[in-house]
Design an enzyme around this catalytic site. Structure first.
Site, PDB file in Angstrom:
ATOM      1  N   ALA A  11       0.761  -0.866  -0.117  1.00  0.00           N
ATOM      2  CA  ALA A  11       0.128  -0.148  -0.230  1.00  0.00           C
ATOM      3  C   ALA A  11       0.545   1.494  -0.058  1.00  0.00           C
ATOM      4  CB  ALA A  11      -0.689  -0.041   1.621  1.00  0.00           C
ATOM      5  N   ILE A  15       2.770   1.839  -7.326  1.00  0.00           N
ATOM      6  CA  ILE A  15       1.301   1.509  -7.551  1.00  0.00           C
ATOM      7  C   ILE A  15       0.602   1.116  -6.697  1.00  0.00           C
ATOM      8  CG2 ILE A  15       1.920  -1.076  -8.236  1.00  0.00           C
ATOM      9  CD1 ILE A  15      -0.240  -0.156 -10.629  1.00  0.00           C
ATOM     10  N   ASN A 107      -0.376  -6.298 -17.217  1.00  0.00           N
ATOM     11  CA  ASN A 107      -0.818  -4.868 -16.892  1.00  0.00           C
ATOM     12  C   ASN A 107      -2.983  -4.435 -17.068  1.00  0.00           C
ATOM     13  OD1 ASN A 107      -0.775  -2.595 -18.204  1.00  0.00           O
ATOM     14  ND2 ASN A 107       1.126  -2.706 -18.624  1.00  0.00           N
ATOM     15  N   HIS A 135      11.369   1.738 -19.354  1.00  0.00           N
ATOM     16  CA  HIS A 135      10.624   1.892 -17.700  1.00  0.00           C
ATOM     17  C   HIS A 135      11.691   2.788 -16.784  1.00  0.00           C
ATOM     18  CE1 HIS A 135       7.645  -1.898 -18.393  1.00  0.00           C
ATOM     19  NE2 HIS A 135       6.533  -1.105 -17.359  1.00  0.00           N
ATOM     20  N   HIS A 136      10.898   3.250 -15.671  1.00  0.00           N
ATOM     21  CA  HIS A 136      11.524   4.039 -14.694  1.00  0.00           C
ATOM     22  C   HIS A 136      12.535   3.334 -14.038  1.00  0.00           C
ATOM     23  CE1 HIS A 136       9.648   1.665 -11.431  1.00  0.00           C
ATOM     24  NE2 HIS A 136       8.470   1.418 -11.969  1.00  0.00           N
ATOM     25  N   LYS A 139      12.052   0.394 -11.601  1.00  0.00           N
ATOM     26  CA  LYS A 139      11.832  -0.872 -11.704  1.00  0.00           C
ATOM     27  C   LYS A 139      12.936  -2.292 -10.900  1.00  0.00           C
ATOM     28  CE  LYS A 139       9.087  -3.265 -15.037  1.00  0.00           C
ATOM     29  NZ  LYS A 139       8.488  -4.501 -14.081  1.00  0.00           N
TER      30      LYS A 139
HETATM   31  N1  LIG Z   1       0.031  -5.094 -13.418  1.00  0.00           N
HETATM   32  C1  LIG Z   1       0.214  -3.886 -13.659  1.00  0.00           C
HETATM   33  O1  LIG Z   1      -0.432  -3.264 -14.568  1.00  0.00           O
HETATM   34  C2  LIG Z   1       1.277  -3.557 -13.074  1.00  0.00           C
HETATM   35  C3  LIG Z   1       2.283  -3.621 -12.192  1.00  0.00           C
HETATM   36  N2  LIG Z   1       3.327  -3.339 -10.957  1.00  0.00           N
HETATM   37  C4  LIG Z   1       4.158  -3.961 -10.538  1.00  0.00           C
HETATM   38  O2  LIG Z   1       3.743  -4.084  -8.916  1.00  0.00           O
HETATM   39  C5  LIG Z   1       4.433  -4.224  -9.003  1.00  0.00           C
HETATM   40  C6  LIG Z   1       5.415  -2.726  -7.635  1.00  0.00           C
HETATM   41  O3  LIG Z   1       5.207  -2.102  -8.214  1.00  0.00           O
HETATM   42  P1  LIG Z   1       5.845  -0.554  -7.936  1.00  0.00           P
HETATM   43  O4  LIG Z   1       4.251   0.200  -7.322  1.00  0.00           O
HETATM   44  O5  LIG Z   1       5.985   0.541  -9.066  1.00  0.00           O
HETATM   45  O6  LIG Z   1       6.754  -0.707  -7.134  1.00  0.00           O
HETATM   46  P2  LIG Z   1       7.339   0.199  -5.574  1.00  0.00           P
HETATM   47  O7  LIG Z   1       8.586  -0.974  -4.861  1.00  0.00           O
HETATM   48  O8  LIG Z   1       7.020   0.933  -5.013  1.00  0.00           O
HETATM   49  O9  LIG Z   1       6.142  -0.806  -3.803  1.00  0.00           O
HETATM   50  C7  LIG Z   1       6.302  -2.446  -4.089  1.00  0.00           C
HETATM   51  C8  LIG Z   1       5.695  -1.792  -2.214  1.00  0.00           C
HETATM   52  O10 LIG Z   1       5.534  -3.681  -1.734  1.00  0.00           O
HETATM   53  C9  LIG Z   1       5.750  -3.294  -0.551  1.00  0.00           C
HETATM   54  N3  LIG Z   1       6.056  -5.143  -0.193  1.00  0.00           N
HETATM   55  C10 LIG Z   1       7.234  -5.878  -0.211  1.00  0.00           C
HETATM   56  N4  LIG Z   1       6.666  -6.477   0.388  1.00  0.00           N
HETATM   57  C11 LIG Z   1       5.779  -6.694   0.682  1.00  0.00           C
HETATM   58  C12 LIG Z   1       5.201  -8.018   1.696  1.00  0.00           C
HETATM   59  N5  LIG Z   1       5.647  -8.774   1.762  1.00  0.00           N
HETATM   60  N6  LIG Z   1       3.818  -7.064   1.693  1.00  0.00           N
HETATM   61  C13 LIG Z   1       3.156  -6.196   2.135  1.00  0.00           C
HETATM   62  N7  LIG Z   1       4.419  -4.875   1.222  1.00  0.00           N
HETATM   63  C14 LIG Z   1       4.920  -5.624   0.527  1.00  0.00           C
HETATM   64  C15 LIG Z   1       7.344  -2.635  -0.538  1.00  0.00           C
HETATM   65  O11 LIG Z   1       7.793  -1.898   0.261  1.00  0.00           O
HETATM   66  P3  LIG Z   1       8.794  -2.342   0.731  1.00  0.00           P
HETATM   67  O12 LIG Z   1       9.575  -0.229  -0.043  1.00  0.00           O
HETATM   68  O13 LIG Z   1       9.881  -1.508   2.168  1.00  0.00           O
HETATM   69  O14 LIG Z   1      10.102  -3.090   0.568  1.00  0.00           O
HETATM   70  C16 LIG Z   1       6.684  -1.167  -1.584  1.00  0.00           C
HETATM   71  O15 LIG Z   1       5.900  -0.134  -0.656  1.00  0.00           O
HETATM   72  C17 LIG Z   1       5.739  -4.691  -9.267  1.00  0.00           C
HETATM   73  O16 LIG Z   1       5.768  -5.832  -9.476  1.00  0.00           O
HETATM   74  C18 LIG Z   1       5.586  -3.773 -10.358  1.00  0.00           C
HETATM   75  O17 LIG Z   1       6.089  -4.650 -11.953  1.00  0.00           O
HETATM   76  C19 LIG Z   1       3.157  -2.158 -11.195  1.00  0.00           C
HETATM   77  C20 LIG Z   1       2.354  -1.043 -12.278  1.00  0.00           C
HETATM   78  C21 LIG Z   1       1.435  -2.017 -12.686  1.00  0.00           C
HETATM   79  O1  LIG Z   2       7.194  -1.626 -12.461  1.00  0.00           O
HETATM   80  C1  LIG Z   2       6.047  -1.346 -13.342  1.00  0.00           C
HETATM   81  O2  LIG Z   2       6.152   0.314 -13.488  1.00  0.00           O
HETATM   82  C2  LIG Z   2       4.653  -1.830 -14.278  1.00  0.00           C
HETATM   83  N1  LIG Z   2       5.280  -3.011 -13.833  1.00  0.00           N
HETATM   84  C3  LIG Z   2       4.560  -3.723 -15.117  1.00  0.00           C
HETATM   85  C4  LIG Z   2       4.972  -4.971 -15.950  1.00  0.00           C
HETATM   86  O3  LIG Z   2       6.596  -4.951 -15.189  1.00  0.00           O
HETATM   87  O4  LIG Z   2       4.604  -4.644 -17.176  1.00  0.00           O
HETATM   88  C5  LIG Z   2       3.612  -2.976 -15.920  1.00  0.00           C
HETATM   89  C6  LIG Z   2       3.764  -1.954 -16.112  1.00  0.00           C
HETATM   90  O5  LIG Z   2       4.490  -1.714 -17.192  1.00  0.00           O
HETATM   91  C7  LIG Z   2       4.165  -0.972 -14.684  1.00  0.00           C
END
Ligand SMILES: NC(=O)C1=CN([C@@H]2O[C@H](COP(=O)(O)OP(=O)(O)OC[C@H]3O[C@@H](n4cnc5c(N)ncnc54)[C@H](OP(=O)(O)O)[C@@H]3O)[C@@H](O)[C@H]2O)C=CC1
Ligand SMILES: O=C(O)C1=N[C@H](C(=O)O)C[C@H](O)C1
Length: 250
Positions: A11, A15, A107, A135-136, A139
């Site tokens: 949270a 995302i 996605n 990507h940023h 990642k």
């Molecule tokens: N399917 C889609 O459309 C999309 C998918 N994604 C995917 O979503 C994932 C997250 O991306 P993003 O938000 O950029 O990454 P972030 O690193 O910003 O966020 C991940 C969060 O999860 C937390 N976390 C890690 N382990 C746990 C756990 N066991 N329980 C609860 N929280 C936990 C992390 O905490 P801490 O920082 O303390 O490690 C961090 O706050 C990635 O795999 C990304 O590729 C992203 C965008 C779109």
């Molecule tokens: O990490 C991201 O930011 C994203 N992750 C997903 C992926 O690995 O495809 C979705 C989107 O590209 C953003």
């Protein structure tokens, strides 16, 4: 009508924090938990969560889903890192909890889902195809889940059409110069400050090329897909892979 009780895992993440706001703003949903790393998963059961939105890391997602499925909590998963082995494990858990639904969406943005669909449609008509994802730089995984899925769908469409290997005369190359090989489709990953999530599918035939490009410019692009997933997963037991299964794309 009672509201759908939704929790977000990850949270505080990029995302996940956007998903918390989206769930809070949805009139038919109640945010019952917003968990970060170190928070107790038992909170999901204690708060009566019906759906967990899983947006953490490839290292955390399996333990979280194990807990959710064992407790009959449906899950909408955006986290990447899916392999055949992980999917098999998840299916085993789901078999023991047959009423529970899990949606894994490489996605959640409609544009990205359509990019995959368009690439699939175009793939049989072009000799060459490569995927470039951008990507940023924060990642952690490469190539992206979206690019991997796109390449798999393209490879399947090519195989079904009877296309053989792509033309490529490369005999010497630096490591990585031709990208990652996903089922015979080269996938290239760019990490660049200023970007969020972008993808190009480059298709080439005799005398012509076709480029399908998608850009996610803000995390809000993923929110309608997450909310749709949460609404639909509660009545869709088992594993659903890809948001397209919850969309009427024809
Ligand atoms: N399917 C889609 O459309 C999309 C998918 N994604 C995917 O979503 C994932 C997250 O991306 P993003 O938000 O950029 O990454 P972030 O690193 O910003 O966020 C991940 C969060 O999860 C937390 N976390 C890690 N382990 C746990 C756990 N066991 N329980 C609860 N929280 C936990 C992390 O905490 P801490 O920082 O303390 O490690 C961090 O706050 C990635 O795999 C990304 O590729 C992203 C965008 C779109
Ligand atoms: O990490 C991201 O930011 C994203 N992750 C997903 C992926 O690995 O495809 C979705 C989107 O590209 C953003």
């Amino acid at each position: 009508m009672s509201k759908l009780r939704v929790a977000v895992l990850g949270a505080q993440g990029r995302i996940g924090s956007e998903a918390v706001r989206a769930v809070e703003a949805a009139e038919d949903m109640e945010l019952v938990a917003a968990l970060g790393r170190g928070d107790k998963l038992e909170t999901l059961a204690e708060t009566g969560a019906q759906v967990a939105v899983e947006l953490t890391t490839p290292a955390s997602v399996m333990d979280n889903l194990d807990f959710c499925v064992r407790h009959g909590i449906h899950a909408v998963v955006g986290t990447t890192g899916w392999t055949e082995g992980r999917l098999a494990q998840l299916n085993t858990w789901l078999a023991a909890s047959p009423e529970t639904g899990v949606l894994i969406a490489p996605n959640f943005s409609i544009g990205a889902v359509l990019t995959m669909k368009f690439a699939q449609i175009a793939a049989p008509y072009f000799e060459s195809v490569e995927v470039v994802e951008l990507h940023h730089p924060n990642k952690v995984d490469a190539p992206s889940g979206t690019a991997t899925r796109t390449a798999q769908l393209i490879a399947a469409a090519r195989a079904e059409a009877g296309l053989g290997p792509q033309p490529d005369a490369t005999t010497t190359a630096l490591d990585g110069a031709r990208g990652a090989n996903v089922d015979g489709v080269p996938v290239h990953a760019v990490r660049l400050r200023g970007l969020l999530a972008h993808q190009e599918v480059l298709l080439g035939g005799e005398g012509e090329t076709l480029t399908v490009r998608h850009d996610s410019l803000h995390h809000s692009s993923f929110m309608p897909g997450i909310l749709l997933g949460a609404r639909r997963v509660v009545t869709t037991p088992g594993l659903t892979f890809g948001l397209e299964h919850f969309l009427d794309l024809g």
